[in-house]
Design an enzyme around this catalytic site. Structure first.
Site, short mmCIF file in Angstrom:
data_model
loop_
_atom_site.label_atom_id
_atom_site.label_comp_id
_atom_site.label_asym_id
_atom_site.label_seq_id
_atom_site.Cartn_x
_atom_site.Cartn_y
_atom_site.Cartn_z
CB CYS A 9 -0.96 -0.01 1.19
SG CYS A 9 -0.10 -0.15 2.76
CE LYS A 12 7.75 3.52 -8.35
NZ LYS A 12 8.64 3.04 -7.29
CG HIS A 142 8.79 -0.62 -17.42
ND1 HIS A 142 8.81 -1.63 -18.36
CD2 HIS A 142 7.51 -0.54 -16.97
CE1 HIS A 142 7.59 -2.15 -18.47
NE2 HIS A 142 6.78 -1.50 -17.64
CE LYS A 146 9.18 -3.78 -14.80
NZ LYS A 146 8.27 -4.18 -13.74
N GLY A 152 7.08 -8.13 -16.49
CA GLY A 152 6.09 -9.21 -16.49
C GLY A 152 5.20 -9.11 -17.71
#
Ligand SMILES: NC(=O)c1ccc[n+]([C@@H]2O[C@H](COP(=O)([O-])OP(=O)(O)OC[C@H]3O[C@@H](n4cnc5c(N)ncnc54)[C@H](O)[C@@H]3O)[C@@H](O)[C@H]2O)c1
Length: 252
Positions: A9, A12, A142, A146, A152
């Site tokens: 939670c 980002k 990305h 990352k 994925g």
């Protein structure tokens, strides 16, 4: 009201899901699980699932594969459906997810946006039409924070296309270590990292004197967050098993 426990939670994506769940009148986050808590979230944040006391209908996770065993143990104990959105699971963890899906419903997708799921359908159609006469390459981009590579989503696209190819292809991630021509039976997968790029995925079908490119760009994390909140509502009340975006789109 769909009551959600949100893994990751404080991250980002966790914050984007918090905002989407607040905007959706049918969903509520009852607590979060995250090793990091700066005290700014309105709901309780626990360090792990054994500390959770709140009643919930579903778990949504955007944390990290390291939380998986704790999450699935809790979900099975409470018979809670799960929406798994983290990426980078090992083969053993994928088997753990599959095993858990025998007793609880699990929605799993490396990409929660509608556009990517449509891209996969279009790419499958292209792969069927072109057959083995076109070379398939996937390029993903990305932001520089990352951790996993390739994304994925790039693997999801490759897996989707592989399903319809005549021969099962080999995934090739790194060409610098080989000195050989590209073989027909491969999918090249390439990762670019930089700046604040939210997520770009491009699949190219390169044939003799022509190239088809299908490209998706995510311009904000909101697209994934909205998809995850919708998936949370979708998975509640489902039979145990594995579910993905295709199942949710088929129901709409
Ligand atoms: N499926 C999708 O559509 C989609 C979209 C975007 C990102 N992702 C994936 O979601 C994940 C999170 O992305 P992000 O950009 O929010 O990352 P992030 O690093 O900003 O957030 C991850 C959060 O998880 C917490 N965390 C990590 N390990 C934990 C553990 N063992 N226990 C409890 N909390 C833990 C961290 O403290 C952090 O707050 C990544 O795996 C990313 O690839 C998936």
């Amino acid at each position: 009201m769909v009551k959600i426990i949100l893994g990751g939670c404080s991250g980002k994506m966790g914050r984007a899901v918090t905002a989407s769940a607040e905007e959706n009148p049918k969903t509520e986050i009852v607590c979060g699980v995250d090793i990091f808590n700066n005290g700014s979230l309105k709901y309780p944040v626990h360090e792990n699932f054994s500390q959770v006391t709140e009643e919930a209908d579903v778990i949504v996770d955007f944390s990290n594969p390291s939380l998986l065993t704790d999450l699935l143990t809790y979900a099975k104990e409470k018979s809670l459906p799960c929406v798994l959105c983290a990426t980078g699971y090992s083969e053993e963890q994928k088997a753990e997810i599959l095993e858990a899906s025998k007793v609880i419903p699990i929605f799993s997708s490396g990409n929660m946006s509608l556009g990517i799921n449509l891209l996969i359908e279009l790419a499958q159609k292209a792969a069927k039409v072109f057959g083995s006469s076109f070379d398939v390459e996937i390029i993903e981009k990305h932001h520089n924070q990352k951790i996993d590579a390739p994304s994925g989503t790039a693997l999801m696209i490759a897996d989707g296309v592989s399903k319809v190819m005549e021969q099962e292809p080999q995934y090739v991630y790194d060409r610098h270590s080989y000195r050989r021509k590209r073989s027909k039976n491969e999918i090249g997968i390439h990762a670019v990292r930089g700046g604040t790029i939210v997520g770009e995925h491009e699949i190219i079908f390169a044939g003799h004197d022509e190239v088809l490119t299908i490209k998706h760009e995510a311009h904000s994390k909101e697209v994934f967050a909205v998809g995850a909140v919708n998936a949370a509502a979708f998975i509640c009340g489902k039979e145990p098993g594995m579910y993905d975006m295709g199942d949710m789109l088929a129901e709409e």
